[in-house]
Design a protein around this motif. Structure first.
Motif, PDB file in Angstrom:
ATOM      1  N   HIS A 127     -42.724  57.910  77.422  1.00 40.64           N
ATOM      2  CA  HIS A 127     -41.707  58.627  78.204  1.00 40.64           C
ATOM      3  C   HIS A 127     -40.373  57.915  78.122  1.00 40.64           C
ATOM      4  CE1 HIS A 127     -39.334  59.569  81.791  1.00 40.64           C
ATOM      5  NE2 HIS A 127     -39.560  58.333  82.218  1.00 40.64           N
ATOM      6  N   THR A 128     -40.377  56.598  78.212  1.00 45.98           N
ATOM      7  CA  THR A 128     -39.138  55.829  78.161  1.00 45.98           C
ATOM      8  C   THR A 128     -38.406  56.051  76.838  1.00 45.98           C
ATOM      9  OG1 THR A 128     -40.049  54.118  79.623  1.00 45.98           O
ATOM     10  CG2 THR A 128     -38.140  53.510  78.278  1.00 45.98           C
ATOM     11  N   PHE A 129     -39.139  55.939  75.735  1.00 44.35           N
ATOM     12  CA  PHE A 129     -38.537  56.188  74.427  1.00 44.35           C
ATOM     13  C   PHE A 129     -38.008  57.619  74.339  1.00 44.35           C
ATOM     14  CE2 PHE A 129     -41.175  52.557  72.897  1.00 44.35           C
ATOM     15  CZ  PHE A 129     -40.165  51.838  72.275  1.00 44.35           C
ATOM     16  N   PHE A 130     -38.813  58.560  74.777  1.00 42.50           N
ATOM     17  CA  PHE A 130     -38.487  59.980  74.631  1.00 42.50           C
ATOM     18  C   PHE A 130     -37.229  60.357  75.396  1.00 42.50           C
ATOM     19  CE2 PHE A 130     -39.008  64.419  76.141  1.00 42.50           C
ATOM     20  CZ  PHE A 130     -38.936  65.066  74.910  1.00 42.50           C
ATOM     21  N   PHE A 131     -37.159  59.983  76.683  1.00 41.22           N
ATOM     22  CA  PHE A 131     -36.016  60.438  77.466  1.00 41.22           C
ATOM     23  C   PHE A 131     -34.728  59.711  77.083  1.00 41.22           C
ATOM     24  CE2 PHE A 131     -36.402  56.912  80.614  1.00 41.22           C
ATOM     25  CZ  PHE A 131     -35.075  56.728  80.972  1.00 41.22           C
ATOM     26  N   ILE A 132     -34.833  58.440  76.683  1.00 43.34           N
ATOM     27  CA  ILE A 132     -33.627  57.727  76.257  1.00 43.34           C
ATOM     28  C   ILE A 132     -33.103  58.313  74.948  1.00 43.34           C
ATOM     29  CG2 ILE A 132     -32.714  55.523  75.425  1.00 43.34           C
ATOM     30  CD1 ILE A 132     -34.489  54.113  77.430  1.00 43.34           C
ATOM     31  N   PHE A 133     -33.999  58.518  73.982  1.00 39.20           N
ATOM     32  CA  PHE A 133     -33.558  59.037  72.687  1.00 39.20           C
ATOM     33  C   PHE A 133     -32.960  60.438  72.822  1.00 39.20           C
ATOM     34  CE2 PHE A 133     -34.326  61.455  68.771  1.00 39.20           C
ATOM     35  CZ  PHE A 133     -33.622  60.671  67.870  1.00 39.20           C
ATOM     36  N   THR A 134     -33.648  61.337  73.517  1.00 33.81           N
ATOM     37  CA  THR A 134     -33.146  62.706  73.650  1.00 33.81           C
ATOM     38  C   THR A 134     -31.873  62.762  74.488  1.00 33.81           C
ATOM     39  OG1 THR A 134     -34.657  63.087  75.523  1.00 33.81           O
ATOM     40  CG2 THR A 134     -35.401  63.784  73.337  1.00 33.81           C
ATOM     41  N   GLY A 135     -31.798  61.936  75.528  1.00 30.03           N
ATOM     42  CA  GLY A 135     -30.611  61.926  76.371  1.00 30.03           C
ATOM     43  C   GLY A 135     -29.381  61.418  75.648  1.00 30.03           C
ATOM     44  N   VAL A 136     -29.516  60.269  74.989  1.00 23.59           N
ATOM     45  CA  VAL A 136     -28.374  59.700  74.275  1.00 23.59           C
ATOM     46  C   VAL A 136     -27.986  60.588  73.091  1.00 23.59           C
ATOM     47  CG1 VAL A 136     -27.527  57.713  72.973  1.00 23.59           C
ATOM     48  CG2 VAL A 136     -28.953  57.356  74.993  1.00 23.59           C
ATOM     49  N   LEU A 137     -28.989  61.129  72.396  1.00 26.17           N
ATOM     50  CA  LEU A 137     -28.694  62.023  71.267  1.00 26.17           C
ATOM     51  C   LEU A 137     -27.962  63.277  71.747  1.00 26.17           C
ATOM     52  CD1 LEU A 137     -29.116  62.352  68.189  1.00 26.17           C
ATOM     53  CD2 LEU A 137     -31.173  63.678  68.735  1.00 26.17           C
ATOM     54  N   GLY A 138     -28.365  63.784  72.898  1.00 26.15           N
ATOM     55  CA  GLY A 138     -27.682  64.957  73.455  1.00 26.15           C
ATOM     56  C   GLY A 138     -26.232  64.654  73.779  1.00 26.15           C
ATOM     57  N   TYR A 139     -25.992  63.479  74.345  1.00 28.82           N
ATOM     58  CA  TYR A 139     -24.610  63.081  74.619  1.00 28.82           C
ATOM     59  C   TYR A 139     -23.817  62.957  73.326  1.00 28.82           C
ATOM     60  CZ  TYR A 139     -20.678  59.959  75.186  1.00 28.82           C
ATOM     61  OH  TYR A 139     -19.421  59.399  75.103  1.00 28.82           O
ATOM     62  N   CYS A 140     -24.414  62.334  72.307  1.00 33.01           N
ATOM     63  CA  CYS A 140     -23.721  62.153  71.030  1.00 33.01           C
ATOM     64  C   CYS A 140     -23.363  63.501  70.406  1.00 33.01           C
ATOM     65  CB  CYS A 140     -24.590  61.346  70.062  1.00 33.01           C
ATOM     66  SG  CYS A 140     -24.803  59.616  70.530  1.00 33.01           S
ATOM     67  N   ALA A 141     -24.263  64.467  70.530  1.00 28.96           N
ATOM     68  CA  ALA A 141     -24.007  65.800  69.987  1.00 28.96           C
ATOM     69  C   ALA A 141     -22.840  66.458  70.719  1.00 28.96           C
ATOM     70  CB  ALA A 141     -25.263  66.666  70.106  1.00 28.96           C
ATOM     71  N   ALA A 142     -22.830  66.336  72.041  1.00 28.79           N
ATOM     72  CA  ALA A 142     -21.742  66.930  72.826  1.00 28.79           C
ATOM     73  C   ALA A 142     -20.414  66.240  72.530  1.00 28.79           C
ATOM     74  CB  ALA A 142     -22.071  66.825  74.323  1.00 28.79           C
ATOM     75  N   ASP A 143     -20.442  64.925  72.405  1.00 28.64           N
ATOM     76  CA  ASP A 143     -19.222  64.177  72.100  1.00 28.64           C
ATOM     77  C   ASP A 143     -18.683  64.553  70.725  1.00 28.64           C
ATOM     78  OD1 ASP A 143     -17.277  61.895  72.474  1.00 28.64           O
ATOM     79  OD2 ASP A 143     -18.381  61.133  70.748  1.00 28.64           O
ATOM     80  N   ALA A 144     -19.579  64.649  69.737  1.00 29.35           N
ATOM     81  CA  ALA A 144     -19.146  65.005  68.386  1.00 29.35           C
ATOM     82  C   ALA A 144     -18.549  66.403  68.347  1.00 29.35           C
ATOM     83  CB  ALA A 144     -20.326  64.911  67.419  1.00 29.35           C
ATOM     84  N   ALA A 145     -19.084  67.305  69.166  1.00 26.53           N
ATOM     85  CA  ALA A 145     -18.630  68.693  69.153  1.00 26.53           C
ATOM     86  C   ALA A 145     -17.368  68.926  69.980  1.00 26.53           C
ATOM     87  CB  ALA A 145     -19.747  69.607  69.670  1.00 26.53           C
ATOM     88  N   LEU A 146     -17.202  68.175  71.053  1.00 21.70           N
ATOM     89  CA  LEU A 146     -16.121  68.471  72.002  1.00 21.70           C
ATOM     90  C   LEU A 146     -14.961  67.484  71.984  1.00 21.70           C
ATOM     91  CD1 LEU A 146     -18.357  69.380  75.091  1.00 21.70           C
ATOM     92  CD2 LEU A 146     -17.318  70.954  73.436  1.00 21.70           C
ATOM     93  N   ASN A 147     -15.207  66.258  71.572  1.00 19.19           N
ATOM     94  CA  ASN A 147     -14.162  65.234  71.603  1.00 19.19           C
ATOM     95  C   ASN A 147     -13.078  65.535  70.569  1.00 19.19           C
ATOM     96  OD1 ASN A 147     -12.628  62.871  71.523  1.00 19.19           O
ATOM     97  ND2 ASN A 147     -14.400  61.542  71.807  1.00 19.19           N
ATOM     98  N   PRO A 148     -11.848  65.781  71.016  1.00 15.59           N
ATOM     99  CA  PRO A 148     -10.770  66.102  70.061  1.00 15.59           C
ATOM    100  C   PRO A 148     -10.449  64.962  69.098  1.00 15.59           C
ATOM    101  CG  PRO A 148      -9.884  65.705  72.263  1.00 15.59           C
ATOM    102  CD  PRO A 148     -11.365  65.803  72.412  1.00 15.59           C
TER     103      PRO A 148
END
Length: 235
Positions: A127-148
């Motif tokens: 669970h620790t691996f799963f939620f950290i990886f998916t959470g941080v990856l989700g943030y990275c995806a949002a940052d890559a898509a939205l950060n000007p």
């Protein structure tokens, strides 16, 4: 065995408390949407605090760029939000708060009982691996898509951050063991507090995930503006 029976018992009691902290503390109690919202909010605040504190471990003598908040601590403001430590603190904490609770729910349903390290250590580490990886990856995806600031190199940025996320997440295996170790060193009363059972493990995990994944230590890993703030840029 690594520890004596007494130590193992102390670990079990502390990990039982750990299961009731951050996301887990409300998993068994939050039967209503309002209760879940409160639990997610508590986790969000815990992770924001942990991210902020981890900067002092990674960069003990360097000045960080907190964007808009720089004006309150006597530092020059470059970007108000995007590309600053504040964006990371808020964004990553929000993503992890959601994935932590979602993962707890998934594993608890699979096990048929609330997820607890003392009873299901392997599942809790997964669970620790799963939620950290998916959470941080989700943030990275949002940052890559939205950060000007990433305009024109969004996919390149996402691929790089995705690999860093993978590397960094692999260092977080120790996170569930922190409260039990603290209980042995300082006693179960301290280990059972919010600071000992939730904040400390999260702060150390943030430090290793960011530090190893992005090589974010000392003068390394600083943004261009942080290099200027610390006199490391010729601009």
């Amino acid at each position: 065995m690594l520890f004596t029976k007494a130590s193992s018992s102390l670990f079990a009691k502390t990990f039982a408390r750990r299961a009731m902290s951050t996301s887990a503390e409300a998993a068994s109690e939050a039967s209503s949407s309002s209760g879940l919202a409160t639990a997610v909010g508590t986790t969000f605040v815990t992770y924001m605090t942990a991210d902020y504190l981890s900067n002092f471990i990674q960069h003990p003598t360097q000045m960080m760029d907190y964007g808009f908040f720089n004006k309150f601590i006597g530092r020059e403001v470059d970007q108000a939000f995007w590309g600053t430590r504040t964006e990371h603190i808020v964004g990553v904490a929000a993503a992890l708060a959601v994935t932590d609770h979602a993962s707890q729910n998934i594993f608890s349903k699979y096990l048929g009982r609330p997820l607890c390290f003392a009873k299901s250590p392997a599942a809790f580490v997964a669970h620790t691996f799963f939620f950290i990886f998916t959470g941080v990856l989700g943030y990275c995806a949002a940052d890559a898509a939205l950060n000007p600031l990433h305009e024109g190199k969004r996919m390149e940025t996402f691929k790089s951050d995705a690999y860093s996320t993978y590397i960094g997440t692999c260092t977080a295996w120790f996170e569930p063991y922190v409260p039990g170790t603290l209980a042995l060193a300082a006693g179960p009363a301290i280990a059972g507090t919010w600071a000992g059972s939730a904040l400390l493990p999260a702060t150390l995990a943030y430090s290793t995930v960011k530090g190893v994944g992005w090589y974010d230590w000392g003068d390394a890993g600083l943004s261009d503006h942080e290099k200027r703030l610390n006199g490391l840029s010729n601009e």
